[in-house]
Design a protein around this motif. Structure first.
Motif, PDB file in Angstrom:
ATOM      1  N   ARG A  12      -2.756  -0.753 -30.119  1.00  0.00           N
ATOM      2  CA  ARG A  12      -2.821  -2.024 -29.387  1.00  0.00           C
ATOM      3  C   ARG A  12      -2.065  -1.946 -28.057  1.00  0.00           C
ATOM      4  N   LEU A  13      -1.010  -1.159 -28.034  1.00  0.00           N
ATOM      5  CA  LEU A  13      -0.211  -1.007 -26.819  1.00  0.00           C
ATOM      6  C   LEU A  13      -0.912  -0.156 -25.763  1.00  0.00           C
ATOM      7  N   ALA A  14      -1.627   0.870 -26.205  1.00  0.00           N
ATOM      8  CA  ALA A  14      -2.186   1.863 -25.289  1.00  0.00           C
ATOM      9  C   ALA A  14      -3.040   1.283 -24.159  1.00  0.00           C
ATOM     10  N   PRO A  15      -3.939   0.315 -24.417  1.00  0.00           N
ATOM     11  CA  PRO A  15      -4.769  -0.190 -23.308  1.00  0.00           C
ATOM     12  C   PRO A  15      -3.975  -0.821 -22.172  1.00  0.00           C
ATOM     13  N   TYR A  16      -2.744  -1.276 -22.445  1.00  0.00           N
ATOM     14  CA  TYR A  16      -1.920  -1.841 -21.381  1.00  0.00           C
ATOM     15  C   TYR A  16      -1.457  -0.758 -20.402  1.00  0.00           C
ATOM     16  N   LEU A  17      -1.650   0.506 -20.781  1.00  0.00           N
ATOM     17  CA  LEU A  17      -1.236   1.631 -19.939  1.00  0.00           C
ATOM     18  C   LEU A  17      -2.439   2.360 -19.357  1.00  0.00           C
ATOM     19  N   ASP A  18      -3.575   1.691 -19.377  1.00  0.00           N
ATOM     20  CA  ASP A  18      -4.812   2.336 -18.943  1.00  0.00           C
ATOM     21  C   ASP A  18      -4.726   2.863 -17.514  1.00  0.00           C
ATOM     22  N   HIS A  19      -3.914   2.217 -16.667  1.00  0.00           N
ATOM     23  CA  HIS A  19      -3.802   2.651 -15.274  1.00  0.00           C
ATOM     24  C   HIS A  19      -3.135   4.014 -15.140  1.00  0.00           C
ATOM     25  N   LEU A  20      -2.614   4.550 -16.251  1.00  0.00           N
ATOM     26  CA  LEU A  20      -1.958   5.860 -16.215  1.00  0.00           C
ATOM     27  C   LEU A  20      -2.831   6.980 -16.772  1.00  0.00           C
ATOM     28  N   ARG A  21      -4.073   6.679 -17.150  1.00  0.00           N
ATOM     29  CA  ARG A  21      -4.889   7.666 -17.864  1.00  0.00           C
ATOM     30  C   ARG A  21      -5.227   8.887 -17.015  1.00  0.00           C
ATOM     31  N   ASP A  22      -5.293   8.744 -15.710  1.00  0.00           N
ATOM     32  CA  ASP A  22      -5.599   9.888 -14.853  1.00  0.00           C
ATOM     33  C   ASP A  22      -4.362  10.390 -14.120  1.00  0.00           C
ATOM     34  N   SER A  23      -3.179   9.990 -14.583  1.00  0.00           N
ATOM     35  CA  SER A  23      -1.934  10.385 -13.923  1.00  0.00           C
ATOM     36  C   SER A  23      -1.312  11.587 -14.639  1.00  0.00           C
ATOM     37  N   ASP A  24      -0.439  12.276 -13.929  1.00  0.00           N
ATOM     38  CA  ASP A  24       0.290  13.404 -14.512  1.00  0.00           C
ATOM     39  C   ASP A  24       1.539  12.864 -15.187  1.00  0.00           C
ATOM     40  N   VAL A  25       1.389  12.463 -16.451  1.00  0.00           N
ATOM     41  CA  VAL A  25       2.503  11.870 -17.179  1.00  0.00           C
ATOM     42  C   VAL A  25       2.705  12.589 -18.506  1.00  0.00           C
ATOM     43  N   VAL A  26       3.923  12.481 -19.017  1.00  0.00           N
ATOM     44  CA  VAL A  26       4.269  12.943 -20.357  1.00  0.00           C
ATOM     45  C   VAL A  26       4.711  11.730 -21.148  1.00  0.00           C
ATOM     46  N   VAL A  27       4.186  11.568 -22.340  1.00  0.00           N
ATOM     47  CA  VAL A  27       4.592  10.466 -23.213  1.00  0.00           C
ATOM     48  C   VAL A  27       5.778  10.928 -24.054  1.00  0.00           C
ATOM     49  N   LEU A  28       6.849  10.151 -24.029  1.00  0.00           N
ATOM     50  CA  LEU A  28       8.068  10.495 -24.762  1.00  0.00           C
ATOM     51  C   LEU A  28       8.309   9.455 -25.852  1.00  0.00           C
TER      52      LEU A  28
END
Length: 447
Positions: A12-28
């Motif tokens: 449920r939380l993930a779609p709120y971060l959709d703007h990061l899907r094509d970014s160079d990020v690491v999930v911690l």
């Protein structure tokens, strides 16, 4: 809203971060519980998963009360107010910190199991926890990411206490929480299944994340936003052309209203409406892009300022949206339609939230503004001094939960670089937070 378990919270939380899907990020993930939530977020974003290991510092005679936290790379966060109020002596505090630092190092070794921490230098870090109460652990996790070289730190959490989020916004570049609450109480109350996360599960999550990313179509949500469809909204005299965009999991509809007389061409191609709508879609909200005047009507200036006419049409649109979708409705309005939105909200207790963007809310009049119950956000450009005065006047007449947000260095149309991004994010955060509050009240009323 209660989550079924941590995996459900992550999905449920993930779609709120959709703007990061094509970014160079690491999930911690913040162990323990945050790792299970983070694994779902990492999967959604197609990003690698790592740990942000922290250790809470608890008052010995009141274990539920944390006075701080420790993190990797020597990070230490302490709340001096809690230390003072708890009566902890300096010697007791130092002894506890030595013990917890040693335990943190043991856990890092056990959980990583010879894995080298993923490099964060010149990358973004998305910190994920299962809940935030005091915020000490989350703050330590953010500082851990900074210490590892992250250029941008985003904190994401399914549920959190509001005052803690306020403080955490000074530590993270962005804070995402679909369910901020006034008092969180016991974290387990927000989950139907809050079983402990084992060491084996943490290691398994990291191992699974090291495998190949799922192929396109393997249960990942599509990257493309839902497509809008032309509709006609009936009123007593005209049928107003509009564009309805409704994803399959939309939980509310935001009516984006203006009074420019462009019909479909107006709201559909207005940069502000388009940008705000796109951000709302990524947050799981539907939209109705609506011009309250026909092209011919807009040629008469009187119609543009006829708040009664605009209010009635907006009220009709809200009723139509509820009939068609069965979903709650919020307003986001510009220009003179901002006054109409507040006048309509004053006569409709079911409007969940109102956002006025560079508009004329004072046109609703003192009596209507005093009756508005819907939480209202007034967004104004700092350089638009005339409208800033109009919005402050409207705020003086309002008794509901309301706030004025001034966008720095922005003019009336928010044409400056980055200004529309700020407007869109403010709108999203205000509406999603108010929807979450309503869900929480419904849940508490059902208990």
């Amino acid at each position: 809203m209660r989550y079924a378990n941590r995996a459900d919270a992550g999905r449920r939380l993930a779609p709120y971060l959709d703007h990061l899907r094509d970014s160079d990020v690491v999930v911690l993930g913040v162990p323990r519980g945050g790792v299970r939530v983070a694994s779902e977020v990492a999967r959604y974003l197609g990003a690698p998963l790592d740990l942000a290991v922290v250790r809470k510092l608890r008052v010995p005679w009141q274990p539920e009360l944390g006075f701080g936290a420790l993190g990797e790379h020597g990070v230490r966060v302490v709340d001096p107010d809690i230390v003072r109020e708890s009566g902890l002596s300096t010697a007791e505090q130092e002894s506890l910190e030595r013990l917890e630092r040693a335990e943190l190092e043991r856990r890092v070794h056990r959980w990583r199991d010879e894995r080298t921490p993923l490099p964060l230098a010149s990358r973004g870090a998305v910190l994920v926890h299962d809940a935030v109460a005091t915020g000490a652990a989350a703050e330590a996790a953010c500082r851990v990411a900074r210490a590892r070289g992250a250029t941008r730190v985003v904190l994401a959490v399914p549920v959190a206490q509001e005052d803690s989020l306020t403080r955490l916004r000074t530590v993270a570049d962005e804070v995402v929480c679909p369910q901020p609450v006034h008092h969180i109480g016991s974290v387990s109350a927000w989950y139907e299944d809050f079983a402990p996360v084992t060491d084996a599960e943490i290691s398994a999550s990291l191992t699974a994340a090291e495998g190949p990313a799922p192929a396109a179509g393997d249960e990942l949500p599509p990257k493309r936003p839902p497509l809008g469809r032309p509709v006609e909204v009936p009123t007593s005299k005209v049928r107003m052309p509009a564009v309805l965009t409704l994803g399959p999991t939309a939980r509310a509809v935001v009516i984006l209203a203006s009074a420019g007389g462009g019909g479909l061409r107006g709201p559909r191609h207005d940069p502000c409406s388009d940008q705000v709508a796109a951000v709302l879609h990524r947050a799981g909200l539907g939209t109705l892009l609506l011009d309250l005047l026909t092209e011919d009507e807009a040629h008469t200036l009187h119609n543009v300022f006829d708040i009664t006419l605009l209010e009635r049409r907006l009220h009709a649109a809200a009723a139509w949206v509820r009939r068609e979708t069965g979903l709650p409705v919020s307003y986001c309005a510009a220009d003179t339609s901002a006054g109409a939105a507040l006048a309509a909200a004053a006569a409709d207790d079911d409007i969940r939230a109102v956002v006025c963007v560079g508009g004329r809310p004072e046109l609703a009049g003192p009596a209507a503004l005093a009756r508005v119950d819907a939480p209202t956000l007034l967004v104004v450009g700092a350089l638009d001094t005339r409208l800033l005065g109009c919005n402050r006047l409207a705020a003086d007449w309002m008794h509901c939960d309301h706030r004025i947000e001034v966008v720095p260095d922005a003019t009336h149309l928010f044409a400056e670089p980055g200004a529309l991004d700020v407007v869109a994010e403010l709108t999203r955060d205000w509406i999603t937070a108010r929807l979450a509050e309503a869900d929480t009240q419904t849940l508490q009323g059902a208990r």
